[in-house]
Design a protein around this motif. Sequence first.
Motif, PDB file in Angstrom:
ATOM      1  N   ALA A 184       1.970   7.147  12.961  1.00  0.00           N
ATOM      2  CA  ALA A 184       2.590   7.472  14.241  1.00  0.00           C
ATOM      3  C   ALA A 184       3.941   6.756  14.287  1.00  0.00           C
ATOM      4  CB  ALA A 184       1.705   7.041  15.410  1.00  0.00           C
ATOM      5  N   ARG A 185       4.649   6.918  15.386  1.00  0.00           N
ATOM      6  CA  ARG A 185       5.928   6.236  15.529  1.00  0.00           C
ATOM      7  C   ARG A 185       5.692   4.720  15.570  1.00  0.00           C
ATOM      8  NH1 ARG A 185      10.944   7.675  17.360  1.00  0.00           N
ATOM      9  NH2 ARG A 185      10.173   9.768  17.834  1.00  0.00           N
ATOM     10  N   PRO A 186       6.423   3.949  14.756  1.00  0.00           N
ATOM     11  CA  PRO A 186       6.228   2.498  14.789  1.00  0.00           C
ATOM     12  C   PRO A 186       6.688   1.909  16.107  1.00  0.00           C
ATOM     13  CG  PRO A 186       8.091   3.069  13.390  1.00  0.00           C
ATOM     14  CD  PRO A 186       7.426   4.361  13.762  1.00  0.00           C
ATOM     15  N   ALA A 187       6.133   0.742  16.446  1.00  0.00           N
ATOM     16  CA  ALA A 187       6.547   0.046  17.656  1.00  0.00           C
ATOM     17  C   ALA A 187       8.014  -0.345  17.563  1.00  0.00           C
ATOM     18  CB  ALA A 187       5.676  -1.190  17.857  1.00  0.00           C
ATOM     19  N   ALA A 188       8.632  -0.559  18.714  1.00  0.00           N
ATOM     20  CA  ALA A 188      10.042  -0.948  18.757  1.00  0.00           C
ATOM     21  C   ALA A 188      10.242  -2.277  18.032  1.00  0.00           C
ATOM     22  CB  ALA A 188      10.507  -1.054  20.203  1.00  0.00           C
ATOM     23  N   PRO A 189      11.408  -2.469  17.435  1.00  0.00           N
ATOM     24  CA  PRO A 189      11.663  -3.731  16.717  1.00  0.00           C
ATOM     25  C   PRO A 189      11.677  -4.925  17.664  1.00  0.00           C
ATOM     26  CG  PRO A 189      13.680  -2.434  16.912  1.00  0.00           C
ATOM     27  CD  PRO A 189      12.558  -1.550  17.371  1.00  0.00           C
ATOM     28  N   THR A 190      11.232  -6.066  17.144  1.00  0.00           N
ATOM     29  CA  THR A 190      11.217  -7.297  17.929  1.00  0.00           C
ATOM     30  C   THR A 190      12.316  -8.257  17.502  1.00  0.00           C
ATOM     31  OG1 THR A 190       9.734  -8.452  16.408  1.00  0.00           O
ATOM     32  CG2 THR A 190       8.713  -7.079  18.116  1.00  0.00           C
ATOM     33  N   GLY A 191      12.950  -7.982  16.359  1.00  0.00           N
ATOM     34  CA  GLY A 191      13.910  -8.918  15.791  1.00  0.00           C
ATOM     35  C   GLY A 191      13.286  -9.824  14.748  1.00  0.00           C
ATOM     36  N   ALA A 192      11.970  -9.795  14.650  1.00  0.00           N
ATOM     37  CA  ALA A 192      11.240 -10.575  13.635  1.00  0.00           C
ATOM     38  C   ALA A 192      10.117  -9.691  13.114  1.00  0.00           C
ATOM     39  CB  ALA A 192      10.704 -11.859  14.219  1.00  0.00           C
ATOM     40  N   ASP A 193      10.492  -8.753  12.264  1.00  0.00           N
ATOM     41  CA  ASP A 193       9.551  -7.714  11.839  1.00  0.00           C
ATOM     42  C   ASP A 193       9.408  -7.686  10.325  1.00  0.00           C
ATOM     43  OD1 ASP A 193       9.141  -6.272  14.523  1.00  0.00           O
ATOM     44  OD2 ASP A 193      11.321  -6.274  14.327  1.00  0.00           O
ATOM     45  N   LYS A 194       8.447  -6.929   9.892  1.00  0.00           N
ATOM     46  CA  LYS A 194       8.148  -6.747   8.478  1.00  0.00           C
ATOM     47  C   LYS A 194       7.931  -5.264   8.231  1.00  0.00           C
ATOM     48  CE  LYS A 194       5.331  -9.737   6.731  1.00  0.00           C
ATOM     49  NZ  LYS A 194       4.113 -10.523   6.414  1.00  0.00           N
ATOM     50  N   THR A 195       8.402  -4.769   7.098  1.00  0.00           N
ATOM     51  CA  THR A 195       8.188  -3.377   6.696  1.00  0.00           C
ATOM     52  C   THR A 195       7.441  -3.366   5.372  1.00  0.00           C
ATOM     53  OG1 THR A 195      10.103  -2.484   7.864  1.00  0.00           O
ATOM     54  CG2 THR A 195       9.314  -1.244   5.949  1.00  0.00           C
ATOM     55  N   SER A 196       6.376  -2.568   5.301  1.00  0.00           N
ATOM     56  CA  SER A 196       5.557  -2.478   4.093  1.00  0.00           C
ATOM     57  C   SER A 196       5.681  -1.077   3.494  1.00  0.00           C
ATOM     58  CB  SER A 196       4.089  -2.772   4.413  1.00  0.00           C
ATOM     59  OG  SER A 196       3.931  -4.089   4.894  1.00  0.00           O
ATOM     60  N   ILE A 197       5.856  -1.018   2.178  1.00  0.00           N
ATOM     61  CA  ILE A 197       5.988   0.265   1.479  1.00  0.00           C
ATOM     62  C   ILE A 197       5.306   0.164   0.117  1.00  0.00           C
ATOM     63  CG2 ILE A 197       8.163   0.941   2.588  1.00  0.00           C
ATOM     64  CD1 ILE A 197       9.628  -0.009   0.084  1.00  0.00           C
ATOM     65  N   VAL A 198       5.089   1.327  -0.509  1.00  0.00           N
ATOM     66  CA  VAL A 198       4.620   1.406  -1.888  1.00  0.00           C
ATOM     67  C   VAL A 198       5.594   2.296  -2.644  1.00  0.00           C
ATOM     68  CG1 VAL A 198       2.698   1.927  -3.421  1.00  0.00           C
ATOM     69  CG2 VAL A 198       2.248   1.275  -1.041  1.00  0.00           C
ATOM     70  N   LEU A 199       5.997   1.867  -3.846  1.00  0.00           N
ATOM     71  CA  LEU A 199       6.980   2.595  -4.645  1.00  0.00           C
ATOM     72  C   LEU A 199       6.391   3.014  -5.981  1.00  0.00           C
ATOM     73  CD1 LEU A 199      10.053   0.196  -4.161  1.00  0.00           C
ATOM     74  CD2 LEU A 199       9.423   2.165  -2.756  1.00  0.00           C
ATOM     75  N   TRP A 200       6.712   4.242  -6.399  1.00  0.00           N
ATOM     76  CA  TRP A 200       6.377   4.736  -7.728  1.00  0.00           C
ATOM     77  C   TRP A 200       7.673   5.070  -8.453  1.00  0.00           C
ATOM     78  CZ3 TRP A 200       3.356   5.475  -3.539  1.00  0.00           C
ATOM     79  CH2 TRP A 200       1.970   5.349  -3.671  1.00  0.00           C
ATOM     80  N   GLN A 201       7.864   4.536  -9.673  1.00  0.00           N
ATOM     81  CA  GLN A 201       9.054   4.844 -10.462  1.00  0.00           C
ATOM     82  C   GLN A 201       8.979   6.260 -11.022  1.00  0.00           C
ATOM     83  OE1 GLN A 201       8.528   1.140 -12.982  1.00  0.00           O
ATOM     84  NE2 GLN A 201      10.759   1.233 -12.901  1.00  0.00           N
ATOM     85  N   ARG A 202      10.147   6.865 -11.246  1.00  0.00           N
ATOM     86  CA  ARG A 202      10.183   8.181 -11.895  1.00  0.00           C
ATOM     87  C   ARG A 202       9.763   8.089 -13.355  1.00  0.00           C
ATOM     88  NH1 ARG A 202      12.431  12.198  -8.993  1.00  0.00           N
ATOM     89  NH2 ARG A 202      13.712  11.599  -7.176  1.00  0.00           N
ATOM     90  N   ASP A 203      10.188   6.995 -14.010  1.00  0.00           N
ATOM     91  CA  ASP A 203       9.833   6.794 -15.412  1.00  0.00           C
ATOM     92  C   ASP A 203       9.933   5.314 -15.733  1.00  0.00           C
ATOM     93  OD1 ASP A 203      12.614   6.137 -16.200  1.00  0.00           O
ATOM     94  OD2 ASP A 203      12.995   8.267 -15.839  1.00  0.00           O
ATOM     95  N   ASP A 204       9.408   4.947 -16.874  1.00  0.00           N
ATOM     96  CA  ASP A 204       9.448   3.554 -17.323  1.00  0.00           C
ATOM     97  C   ASP A 204      10.686   3.363 -18.177  1.00  0.00           C
ATOM     98  OD1 ASP A 204       8.783   0.965 -17.855  1.00  0.00           O
ATOM     99  OD2 ASP A 204       7.357   1.455 -19.456  1.00  0.00           O
ATOM    100  N   HIS A 205      11.605   2.501 -17.734  1.00  0.00           N
ATOM    101  CA  HIS A 205      12.834   2.284 -18.499  1.00  0.00           C
ATOM    102  C   HIS A 205      13.327   0.861 -18.265  1.00  0.00           C
ATOM    103  CE1 HIS A 205      14.253   3.541 -14.484  1.00  0.00           C
ATOM    104  NE2 HIS A 205      15.268   2.723 -14.721  1.00  0.00           N
ATOM    105  N   PRO A 206      14.129   0.318 -19.183  1.00  0.00           N
ATOM    106  CA  PRO A 206      14.643  -1.046 -19.013  1.00  0.00           C
ATOM    107  C   PRO A 206      15.421  -1.166 -17.704  1.00  0.00           C
ATOM    108  CG  PRO A 206      15.036  -0.262 -21.253  1.00  0.00           C
ATOM    109  CD  PRO A 206      14.542   0.913 -20.472  1.00  0.00           C
ATOM    110  N   GLY A 207      15.114  -2.203 -16.952  1.00  0.00           N
ATOM    111  CA  GLY A 207      15.811  -2.427 -15.691  1.00  0.00           C
ATOM    112  C   GLY A 207      15.282  -1.590 -14.541  1.00  0.00           C
ATOM    113  N   GLY A 208      14.142  -0.899 -14.747  1.00  0.00           N
ATOM    114  CA  GLY A 208      13.616  -0.032 -13.695  1.00  0.00           C
ATOM    115  C   GLY A 208      13.273  -0.796 -12.422  1.00  0.00           C
ATOM    116  N   LEU A 209      12.587  -1.929 -12.574  1.00  0.00           N
ATOM    117  CA  LEU A 209      12.232  -2.713 -11.403  1.00  0.00           C
ATOM    118  C   LEU A 209      13.477  -3.311 -10.760  1.00  0.00           C
ATOM    119  CD1 LEU A 209      10.120  -3.933  -9.532  1.00  0.00           C
ATOM    120  CD2 LEU A 209       9.810  -5.796 -11.174  1.00  0.00           C
ATOM    121  N   ARG A 210      14.438  -3.719 -11.579  1.00  0.00           N
ATOM    122  CA  ARG A 210      15.697  -4.250 -11.037  1.00  0.00           C
ATOM    123  C   ARG A 210      16.386  -3.203 -10.163  1.00  0.00           C
ATOM    124  NH1 ARG A 210      20.489  -4.481 -15.067  1.00  0.00           N
ATOM    125  NH2 ARG A 210      20.203  -2.268 -14.614  1.00  0.00           N
ATOM    126  N   ASP A 211      16.341  -1.929 -10.583  1.00  0.00           N
ATOM    127  CA  ASP A 211      16.958  -0.864  -9.793  1.00  0.00           C
ATOM    128  C   ASP A 211      16.316  -0.765  -8.417  1.00  0.00           C
ATOM    129  OD1 ASP A 211      18.517  -0.310 -11.992  1.00  0.00           O
ATOM    130  OD2 ASP A 211      17.301   1.406 -12.654  1.00  0.00           O
TER     131      ASP A 211
END
Length: 310
Positions: A184-211
């Motif tokens: 649903a729509r997240p609560a309004a920001p408080t100024g002291a918030d945290k955002t959680s995500i999950v990421l999947w790379q397109r491919d495995d390559h040198p420097g992928g995590l750095r990108d």
Amino acid sequence: MPASYAYLGPEGTFTEVALRTLPEAATRELKPYVSVQSALDAVRVGEAEAAFVPIENSVEGGITTTLDELVAGAPLMIYREVLLSITFALLVRPGTKLSDVKTVTAHPAAQPQVRNWLKTHLPDAVWESAASNADGARLVQEGRYDAAFAGEFAAARYGLETLEREIHDAENAQTRFVLVGRPARPAAPTGADKTSIVLWQRDDHPGGLRDLLGEFATRGINLMLLQSRPTGAGIGNYCFCIDAEGHISDRRMAEALTGLKRICLQVRYLGSYPRADVRPGEVRPPFPGTSDEEFVGAADWVVRCQDGRF
């Protein structure tokens, strides 16, 4: 939607104690479930309004069962978090002495927090994992094990005695719990918030995590958790669970998520919510050049350049 919260049960878990610190818990039916998966599935199928589960502890890091459940399956979203200081008691049936304890049980996340104590005081005891610390207490009550590491408050619930208390290998150990609901729509920001995500790379390559991390670093966003989890697609295939300082409505966070969406195979947004470890007046100022006003001003400057008004 039922006015109920699911939580990792049975009754007497640290999860229940943490859940009851939320003011809204007093207005909901609190329903224990046998596992993190079943509690989250109760939300997915509409049996519960939200689920309250452990997600991280200060000794071992992320709770992999919870992370994996949030990574897979129908999307869910984090709305709140709670931090609870954790110390264990050794619970036994009445009359049991320390020399009688040959088998012990608790949730797997408890073992790293009592490992040294166990090695010192019960070096020959056999450890068996339980679905939760309170479930371990129940199994001791039933005679399956000699002792359980659990919260001392669980002793009365399961007719046990406290043989040892204040057990912890690490001082000031804490566990982080989250309230999870349907997207649903997240609560309004408080100024002291945290955002959680999950990421999947397109491919495995040198420097992928750095990108991936560069999208945060160039915008002055601090990361609070970074944990890789296997995707199940074979050895070496991982996704990344990330907690970052800020709210999705912050310009720097929105731009970072936009950049990640461009370069990643998949991005799963798990929510933006108030941080539990910050009190009013303790908010860290943004890195120079990363305030919303500076992002807006820079974007306006580009528009003026495009219009020949620089």
